[in-house]
Scaffold this motif. Structure first.
Motif, PDB file in Angstrom:
ATOM      1  N   GLY A 311       0.819  -1.213   0.000  1.00 16.59           N
ATOM      2  CA  GLY A 311       0.000   0.000   0.000  1.00 16.59           C
ATOM      3  C   GLY A 311       0.850   1.260   0.000  1.00 16.59           C
ATOM      4  O   GLY A 311       0.575   2.227  -0.721  1.00 16.59           O
ATOM      5  N   ARG A 354      -3.385  10.469   1.420  1.00 17.42           N
ATOM      6  CA  ARG A 354      -2.929   9.074   1.377  1.00 17.42           C
ATOM      7  C   ARG A 354      -1.431   9.000   1.085  1.00 17.42           C
ATOM      8  O   ARG A 354      -0.720   8.143   1.606  1.00 17.42           O
TER       9      ARG A 354
ATOM     10  N   ASN B   4     -12.827   7.704  -1.036  1.00 16.82           N
ATOM     11  CA  ASN B   4     -12.317   7.570  -2.401  1.00 16.82           C
ATOM     12  C   ASN B   4     -13.241   6.746  -3.285  1.00 16.82           C
ATOM     13  O   ASN B   4     -12.998   5.570  -3.574  1.00 16.82           O
ATOM     14  N   ILE B  34      -8.474  -0.470 -12.504  1.00 16.76           N
ATOM     15  CA  ILE B  34      -7.078  -0.555 -12.040  1.00 16.76           C
ATOM     16  C   ILE B  34      -6.907   0.184 -10.714  1.00 16.76           C
ATOM     17  O   ILE B  34      -6.174  -0.281  -9.832  1.00 16.76           O
ATOM     18  N   LEU B  35      -7.606   1.313 -10.558  1.00 17.49           N
ATOM     19  CA  LEU B  35      -7.511   2.044  -9.288  1.00 17.49           C
ATOM     20  C   LEU B  35      -8.023   1.195  -8.127  1.00 17.49           C
ATOM     21  O   LEU B  35      -7.441   1.197  -7.043  1.00 17.49           O
ATOM     22  N   TYR B  38      -5.285  -1.167  -7.067  1.00 13.93           N
ATOM     23  CA  TYR B  38      -4.265  -0.496  -6.237  1.00 13.93           C
ATOM     24  C   TYR B  38      -4.826  -0.177  -4.846  1.00 13.93           C
ATOM     25  O   TYR B  38      -4.146  -0.316  -3.827  1.00 13.93           O
ATOM     26  N   MET B  39      -6.084   0.281  -4.808  1.00 14.10           N
ATOM     27  CA  MET B  39      -6.652   0.747  -3.538  1.00 14.10           C
ATOM     28  C   MET B  39      -6.845  -0.386  -2.529  1.00 14.10           C
ATOM     29  O   MET B  39      -6.895  -0.139  -1.327  1.00 14.10           O
ATOM     30  N   ASP B  41      -4.690  -2.466  -1.666  1.00 13.03           N
ATOM     31  CA  ASP B  41      -3.490  -2.377  -0.819  1.00 13.03           C
ATOM     32  C   ASP B  41      -3.429  -1.043  -0.087  1.00 13.03           C
ATOM     33  O   ASP B  41      -3.082  -0.987   1.097  1.00 13.03           O
ATOM     34  N   ILE B  42      -3.735   0.045  -0.791  1.00 12.00           N
ATOM     35  CA  ILE B  42      -3.572   1.382  -0.187  1.00 12.00           C
ATOM     36  C   ILE B  42      -4.535   1.582   0.980  1.00 12.00           C
ATOM     37  O   ILE B  42      -4.184   2.192   1.999  1.00 12.00           O
ATOM     38  N   ARG B  43      -5.753   1.060   0.869  1.00  8.71           N
ATOM     39  CA  ARG B  43      -6.739   1.247   1.955  1.00  8.71           C
ATOM     40  C   ARG B  43      -6.297   0.597   3.262  1.00  8.71           C
ATOM     41  O   ARG B  43      -6.730   0.998   4.339  1.00  8.71           O
ATOM     42  N   LEU B  44      -5.432  -0.414   3.160  1.00  8.79           N
ATOM     43  CA  LEU B  44      -4.932  -1.064   4.381  1.00  8.79           C
ATOM     44  C   LEU B  44      -4.235  -0.055   5.289  1.00  8.79           C
ATOM     45  O   LEU B  44      -4.212  -0.213   6.512  1.00  8.79           O
ATOM     46  N   LEU B  45      -3.665   0.995   4.690  1.00  9.83           N
ATOM     47  CA  LEU B  45      -2.951   1.996   5.489  1.00  9.83           C
ATOM     48  C   LEU B  45      -3.893   2.694   6.469  1.00  9.83           C
ATOM     49  O   LEU B  45      -3.453   3.243   7.482  1.00  9.83           O
ATOM     50  N   ASP B  46      -5.196   2.670   6.179  1.00  9.43           N
ATOM     51  CA  ASP B  46      -6.170   3.307   7.074  1.00  9.43           C
ATOM     52  C   ASP B  46      -6.249   2.590   8.426  1.00  9.43           C
ATOM     53  O   ASP B  46      -6.741   3.155   9.398  1.00  9.43           O
ATOM     54  N   GLU B  47      -5.780   1.337   8.477  1.00  8.03           N
ATOM     55  CA  GLU B  47      -5.803   0.596   9.742  1.00  8.03           C
ATOM     56  C   GLU B  47      -4.894   1.262  10.782  1.00  8.03           C
ATOM     57  O   GLU B  47      -5.070   1.066  11.979  1.00  8.03           O
ATOM     58  N   ILE B  48      -3.906   1.995  10.304  1.00  7.74           N
ATOM     59  CA  ILE B  48      -2.947   2.627  11.211  1.00  7.74           C
ATOM     60  C   ILE B  48      -3.446   4.031  11.502  1.00  7.74           C
ATOM     61  O   ILE B  48      -3.356   4.917  10.654  1.00  7.74           O
TER      62      ILE B  48
END
Lengths: 462, 72
Positions: A311, A354, B4, B34-35, B38-39, B41-48
């Protein structure tokens, strides 16, 4: 085997003493390389621009210098290639793109300059995935580059042209760049050694960027020692690249000879062994046993934050590459290949919040790695989850870099070297990860493994 | 954190308003697909939720202890 083949697959460390002692001339070596390129490159399509006249001129100069006793070091008279992302003064630098198809830089990248000063000979510029934005090196503008082990397969990417040349005996070594795995992925796919140093160890000045805060430059070669010899020349602080760090560069070739007996190898218990191809798993497990046999202690380590690495990589890489390509993606969108255009356009929709969250999270991932590296001298993992995919297979384009992402996000040094072959005869890569600026340990463990195995003596038949 | 919404009509609208991209319906659909990939993986960052570090800045991402080393 003919003498030409012998020379083609010889290593730098084997050839340099022969050049220094005048047993072999740089002119002879270069002529043989150019003949091989002419015969074999049509099967691989690795070159974007060949520089035979320049190569012969440099070879004659090297020969003259050596005859006068002015030997510069192990790369003097050694033919190499540059990824076509590295700026070369007066020589076309395309990034395998239509947008830069006629671009001729008026200066050399710092690494190009350093390798030239070391006396190396430039055979030409070789293929990259367009703008280094992918792992397959199948540019529609210059045609796909082929894997020397199976020409229906990709060589990996984005430094696929360099890896294909080194594996096929068309160059002794070459340059690559690594933002998500672009040195190590092709090294694994083509059965050669690829070294991604610590972020800050090697200058990126004059290398077309993919993502500023993730880009690394590093060498590909046919042995760990050769990679060390190349890194020795490439490494060091550069006032032209503000990311480089002013630390002493150790003597890598000397330090890699030290024993690993009693040292500790860490095996991450999560992430790297998920969804692994069974033949890759067997090869890596066998490699771990080799380290045990060499007297290393093997211990399990934990890196829980690693699950956030993809991510972080995507958020940062997409955003930064969208910024780099912002003008061209609006003015010349049709001049990009489909996959690269999509990636850049996607980056324009990543919110700044992000992106910044990803930049913060990479610290936490690094902290976890540092905790693991406090318990082990290096970490051992597979380089890729599978072997080289077939050309045109898009299913693997996003997953090919899952095991290489984490050390671009954290900036840690990591090496890929051959550790076996699949039942289809395709190379499998082993990854060695170390602490910041401890490339010596990474190379030492890689060298010890290499000396205990013979994978690096296997070469493709073309 | 923003949800998003990357539905194709949203992308078309955002594209013209904020990104300088003019997207056809088909292009917006492809981009949305495609977004979303990608998202995942990127949305996992919201866990932090709490990250006790400043964001690194492009061109200056050398971790703290490495920066220290630089000035020794």
């Amino acid at each position: 085997m003919t003498s030409t083949q012998t020379l083609a697959f010889a290593t730098i460390s084997e050839t340099a003493p022969r050049i220094q002692s005048r047993e072999v001339s740089p002119v002879e070596v270069t002529e043989q390389m150019l003949e091989r390129i002419e015969a074999i490159n049509p099967k691989l399509n690795a070159f974007v621009t060949m520089t035979p006249e320049l190569a012969m001129e440099q070879a004659r100069r090297a020969e003259g210098e050596i005859l006068k006793g002015n030997y510069r070091g192990p790369l003097h008279g050694i033919p190499i290639v540059h990824k076509d992302l590295y700026y070369t003064k007066g020589i076309r630098t395309t990034a395998s793109s239509k947008i830069l198809e006629d671009f001729i830089p008026d200066y050399d990248a710092t690494v190009v300059e350093k390798l030239a000063d070391a006396g190396s000979i430039l055979l030409g510029k070789v293929q990259t995935h367009e703008f280094a934005a992918g792992g397959t090196t199948d540019s529609p503008h210059f045609g796909p580059c082929h894997n020397p082990w199976d020409v229906d397969r990709v060589p990996g990417g984005s430094s696929g042209g360099t890896a294909a040349c080194v594996a096929a005996g068309l160059a002794f070594a070459g340059t690559g760049s690594d933002t998500g795995g672009s040195v190590r992925i092709p090294a694994s796919c083509c059965g050669v050694v690829g070294m991604k140093p610590t972020y800050g160890r090697v200058s990126r000045y004059g290398i077309f960027p993919l993502a500023w805060s993730l880009d690394h430059a590093g060498p590909l070669a046919r042995s760990v020692l050769d990679a060390a010899l190349c890194l020795q020349v490439m490494a060091g602080y550069d006032p032209k690249d503000d990311s480089t760090v002013d630390l002493p560069v150790p003597n890598y070739a000397e330090e890699l000879q030290q024993s690993i007996r009693g040292k500790t190898v860490g095996i991450p218990s999560e992430y790297y062994f998920d969804g692994l191809d069974s033949e890759v798993a067997v090869a890596v497990e066998s490699a771990i046993e080799v380290f045990r046999d060499l007297g290393a202690d093997v211990t399990e380590v934990h890196i829980p934050m690693i699950r956030y690495a993809p991510g972080a990589e995507w958020a940062i890489c997409l955003s930064e590459s969208a910024a780099i390509h912002d003008a061209w993606i609006q003015s010349r969108p049709d001049d990009y290949s489909d996959d690269v255009r999509l990636m850049i356009e996607a980056g324009k929709f990543i919110p700044a919040t992000r992106y910044l969250q990803a930049q913060r999270v990479r610290h936490l991932i690094r902290d976890d790695f540092m905790a693991a590296l406090a318990k082990a001298d290096v970490l051992i993992t597979p380089t890729l989850p599978f072997v080289a995919p077939r050309i045109g297979n898009k299913d693997t384009s996003l997953s090919i870099a899952r095991f290489t992402f984490p050390t671009d996000v954290t900036g840690l040094p990591s090496l890929s070297l051959p550790c076996g072959f699949s039942s289809d005869g395709l190379p499998i890569g082993l990854q060695v990860i170390g602490a910041p600026f401890d490339e010596s340990a990474v190379l030492r463990f890689g060298y010890a493994y290499e000396q205990a195995t013979d994978w690096h003596h296997h070469h493709p038949t073309l | 954190m923003l949800s998003n919404n990357y539905a194709p009509p949203v992308l078309k609208s955002m594209g013209s308003m904020f990104t300088g991209l003019t997207l056809s319906d088909q292009r917006a659909q492809t981009l949305a697909t495609i977004l979303e990939t990608y998202m995942q993986d990127i949305r996992l960052l919201d866990e932090i939720e709490a990250v006790d570090t400043e964001p690194t800045v492009p061109f200056k991402t050398v971790p703290f202890e490495w920066k220290e080393a630089r000035f020794q």
